[in-house]
Design a protein around this motif. Sequence first.
Motif, mmCIF file in Angstrom:
data_model
loop_
_atom_site.group_PDB
_atom_site.id
_atom_site.type_symbol
_atom_site.label_atom_id
_atom_site.label_comp_id
_atom_site.label_asym_id
_atom_site.label_seq_id
_atom_site.Cartn_x
_atom_site.Cartn_y
_atom_site.Cartn_z
ATOM 1 N N ASN A 1 0.844 -1.197 0.000
ATOM 2 C CA ASN A 1 0.000 0.000 0.000
ATOM 3 C C ASN A 1 0.877 1.243 0.000
ATOM 4 O OD1 ASN A 1 -1.635 -2.003 2.273
ATOM 5 N ND2 ASN A 1 -2.566 -1.525 0.312
ATOM 6 N N TYR A 2 0.560 2.195 -0.883
ATOM 7 C CA TYR A 2 1.391 3.396 -1.000
ATOM 8 C C TYR A 2 0.608 4.692 -1.133
ATOM 9 C CZ TYR A 2 0.553 3.416 -6.069
ATOM 10 O OH TYR A 2 -0.022 3.483 -7.316
ATOM 11 N N LEU A 3 -0.721 4.626 -1.329
ATOM 12 C CA LEU A 3 -1.540 5.824 -1.449
ATOM 13 C C LEU A 3 -2.973 5.509 -1.048
ATOM 14 C CD1 LEU A 3 -0.681 7.527 -4.896
ATOM 15 C CD2 LEU A 3 -0.253 8.478 -2.632
ATOM 16 N N HIS A 4 -3.717 6.551 -0.682
ATOM 17 C CA HIS A 4 -5.159 6.443 -0.526
ATOM 18 C C HIS A 4 -5.812 6.868 -1.838
ATOM 19 C CE1 HIS A 4 -4.877 5.617 3.676
ATOM 20 N NE2 HIS A 4 -4.411 6.815 3.999
ATOM 21 N N ALA A 5 -6.927 6.246 -2.189
ATOM 22 C CA ALA A 5 -7.649 6.576 -3.417
ATOM 23 C C ALA A 5 -9.059 7.020 -3.071
ATOM 24 C CB ALA A 5 -7.695 5.368 -4.351
ATOM 25 N N ASN A 6 -9.475 8.151 -3.626
ATOM 26 C CA ASN A 6 -10.797 8.713 -3.369
ATOM 27 C C ASN A 6 -11.567 8.794 -4.689
ATOM 28 O OD1 ASN A 6 -10.357 9.638 -0.447
ATOM 29 N ND2 ASN A 6 -8.649 10.599 -1.515
ATOM 30 N N SER A 7 -12.604 7.989 -4.826
ATOM 31 C CA SER A 7 -13.409 7.987 -6.056
ATOM 32 C C SER A 7 -14.516 9.025 -5.942
ATOM 33 C CB SER A 7 -14.020 6.603 -6.286
ATOM 34 O OG SER A 7 -13.006 5.630 -6.390
ATOM 35 N N VAL A 8 -14.669 9.828 -7.000
ATOM 36 C CA VAL A 8 -15.648 10.916 -6.956
ATOM 37 C C VAL A 8 -16.457 10.987 -8.244
ATOM 38 C CG1 VAL A 8 -14.317 12.355 -5.366
ATOM 39 C CG2 VAL A 8 -13.931 12.562 -7.835
ATOM 40 N N PHE A 9 -17.661 11.522 -8.118
ATOM 41 C CA PHE A 9 -18.434 11.946 -9.272
ATOM 42 C C PHE A 9 -17.947 13.340 -9.651
ATOM 43 C CE2 PHE A 9 -21.391 9.068 -7.047
ATOM 44 C CZ PHE A 9 -21.806 8.247 -8.100
ATOM 45 N N LEU B 1 4.655 13.630 -3.451
ATOM 46 C CA LEU B 1 3.233 13.940 -3.300
ATOM 47 C C LEU B 1 2.980 15.409 -3.602
ATOM 48 C CD1 LEU B 1 2.396 12.012 -0.002
ATOM 49 C CD2 LEU B 1 1.565 11.445 -2.290
ATOM 50 N N ARG B 2 3.837 16.286 -3.090
ATOM 51 C CA ARG B 2 3.665 17.718 -3.348
ATOM 52 C C ARG B 2 3.858 18.028 -4.823
ATOM 53 N NH1 ARG B 2 6.564 17.944 1.569
ATOM 54 N NH2 ARG B 2 8.537 18.286 0.460
ATOM 55 N N LYS B 3 4.845 17.403 -5.431
ATOM 56 C CA LYS B 3 5.123 17.663 -6.837
ATOM 57 C C LYS B 3 3.925 17.346 -7.720
ATOM 58 C CE LYS B 3 8.084 16.236 -10.692
ATOM 59 N NZ LYS B 3 9.300 15.472 -11.094
ATOM 60 N N TRP B 4 3.228 16.240 -7.410
ATOM 61 C CA TRP B 4 2.121 15.792 -8.249
ATOM 62 C C TRP B 4 0.752 16.147 -7.666
ATOM 63 C CZ3 TRP B 4 3.150 14.676 -13.047
ATOM 64 C CH2 TRP B 4 4.442 14.259 -13.385
ATOM 65 N N ASP B 5 0.738 17.061 -6.694
ATOM 66 C CA ASP B 5 -0.508 17.569 -6.110
ATOM 67 C C ASP B 5 -1.356 16.431 -5.541
ATOM 68 O OD1 ASP B 5 -2.322 19.462 -5.311
ATOM 69 O OD2 ASP B 5 -3.251 19.734 -7.282
ATOM 70 N N LEU B 6 -0.708 15.550 -4.756
ATOM 71 C CA LEU B 6 -1.376 14.385 -4.183
ATOM 72 C C LEU B 6 -1.297 14.361 -2.664
ATOM 73 C CD1 LEU B 6 -0.093 11.681 -6.710
ATOM 74 C CD2 LEU B 6 -2.436 12.532 -6.524
ATOM 75 N N SER C 1 -3.636 12.326 -0.570
ATOM 76 C CA SER C 1 -3.640 10.877 -0.769
ATOM 77 C C SER C 1 -2.544 10.163 0.018
ATOM 78 C CB SER C 1 -3.466 10.560 -2.265
ATOM 79 O OG SER C 1 -4.539 11.082 -3.010
ATOM 80 N N ALA C 2 -1.826 10.892 0.847
ATOM 81 C CA ALA C 2 -0.698 10.304 1.580
ATOM 82 C C ALA C 2 -1.158 9.172 2.497
ATOM 83 C CB ALA C 2 0.003 11.371 2.404
ATOM 84 N N ILE C 3 -0.407 8.082 2.476
ATOM 85 C CA ILE C 3 -0.661 6.978 3.392
ATOM 86 C C ILE C 3 0.257 7.156 4.599
ATOM 87 C CG2 ILE C 3 1.030 5.321 2.495
ATOM 88 C CD1 ILE C 3 -1.273 3.228 2.622
ATOM 89 N N GLU C 4 -0.176 6.678 5.766
ATOM 90 C CA GLU C 4 0.547 6.960 6.994
ATOM 91 C C GLU C 4 1.814 6.125 7.145
ATOM 92 O OE1 GLU C 4 -2.723 6.346 6.751
ATOM 93 O OE2 GLU C 4 -3.276 8.479 6.891
ATOM 94 N N GLN C 5 1.789 4.888 6.662
ATOM 95 C CA GLN C 5 2.967 4.033 6.731
ATOM 96 C C GLN C 5 2.896 2.979 5.638
ATOM 97 O OE1 GLN C 5 3.101 1.351 10.184
ATOM 98 N NE2 GLN C 5 0.924 1.761 10.560
ATOM 99 N N ALA C 6 4.053 2.476 5.267
ATOM 100 C CA ALA C 6 4.106 1.413 4.261
ATOM 101 C C ALA C 6 3.496 0.145 4.854
ATOM 102 C CB ALA C 6 5.546 1.172 3.830
ATOM 103 N N MET C 7 2.586 -0.475 4.124
ATOM 104 C CA MET C 7 1.923 -1.685 4.610
ATOM 105 C C MET C 7 1.794 -2.694 3.470
ATOM 106 S SD MET C 7 -1.166 -0.122 6.959
ATOM 107 C CE MET C 7 -1.862 0.816 5.591
ATOM 108 N N ILE C 8 1.626 -3.936 3.828
ATOM 109 C CA ILE C 8 1.324 -4.978 2.857
ATOM 110 C C ILE C 8 -0.056 -5.528 3.185
ATOM 111 C CG2 ILE C 8 1.916 -7.294 2.030
ATOM 112 C CD1 ILE C 8 4.845 -6.558 2.349
ATOM 113 N N ASN C 9 -0.941 -5.456 2.217
ATOM 114 C CA ASN C 9 -2.334 -5.881 2.413
ATOM 115 C C ASN C 9 -2.984 -5.223 3.639
ATOM 116 O OD1 ASN C 9 -2.038 -7.521 0.184
ATOM 117 N ND2 ASN C 9 -1.692 -9.382 1.376
ATOM 118 N N GLY C 10 -2.650 -3.932 3.807
ATOM 119 C CA GLY C 10 -3.253 -3.177 4.904
ATOM 120 C C GLY C 10 -2.666 -3.441 6.264
ATOM 121 N N GLN C 11 -1.611 -4.237 6.324
ATOM 122 C CA GLN C 11 -0.989 -4.581 7.608
ATOM 123 C C GLN C 11 0.420 -4.015 7.685
ATOM 124 O OE1 GLN C 11 -2.751 -6.127 10.052
ATOM 125 N NE2 GLN C 11 -4.463 -5.999 8.610
ATOM 126 N N PRO C 12 0.788 -3.398 8.817
ATOM 127 C CA PRO C 12 2.157 -2.835 8.967
ATOM 128 C C PRO C 12 3.233 -3.903 8.816
ATOM 129 C CG PRO C 12 0.701 -2.045 10.704
ATOM 130 C CD PRO C 12 -0.039 -3.154 9.996
#
Length: 275
Positions: free
Chosen positions: A114-122, A256-261, A264-275
């Motif tokens: 896991n490396y980013l959060h994704a927000n789906s929008v209309f 993240l700043r360079k690409w205006d993201l 979407s920052a994730i708090e820590q590197a995780m695998i399958n949502g687990q630290p």
Amino acid sequence: MLSRSRSCLAVGAVVVAFSQPMGIAGAQGTKAVINAATVPKYPPFEFKDPASGKLIGFDVEIVEAIAARIGIKVNWIDSSFDQLISSVETRRADVIVAGMADTPERRATVNFLNYLHANSVFFTLRASAERFPDMDALCGKRVATARRTLWPAAIEKWSDEHCTAAGKPAIIVIGTDGSPDTRLQLNQGRADAAVQGAETIPYQNSIEGNRYVILGKPFLVQDMGLGFARDDSQFGQKLKQALAALMADGSYQALLRKWDLNGSAIEQAMINGQP
């Protein structure tokens, strides 16, 4: 891109296939060069620079940075989105890097860093914004989205809960061949609104004269991940350690700043949502 082929784990995306072997940090089975297959149609994650044709984007830079931390190089390859998961399964590729949503269904086939959060929008054209005073105004409207993604099912679920359950007409989902086609359908009037990741809208507005406006809040929030083979835990740990190092020294935040993201920052590197 949140794709059902991603569900099948297909990127707008990047696959890393190892070429020649080499001992990195004393580990066996690692390689000197990784082939990264991508579907470069999803800015700001992976896309071709219109001026130079060079592959650019957040995903491209974060994978290059992760590879540099591990001590390997990346060779990028354009690929079909539908082939990404099978590429990992057949060992033609070792990692998928495509802004892909980490879902339980996909974990049956691959693991995710896991490396980013994704927000789906209309969203819709700014010129049409007054037609949508609230999200309920989407009921009965034509909404375009990439057909090979998770979005058609997610839209139908939202429509069931907010439209048909309230006695309103259901949203009409228009399947497209990807995000560029989604915006084309919207701009040509074949759709009233559309769905993409919220992270993509600022970039599109920057090159299309602030043409689009997001409607309401994200209706689907998930983590994005780099997919890799389920039985390649050693490689997964290397990816995780490298990403954690980039987060610790500020390189991750700078990209993240360079690409205006930033959102979407994730708090820590995780695998399958687990630290």
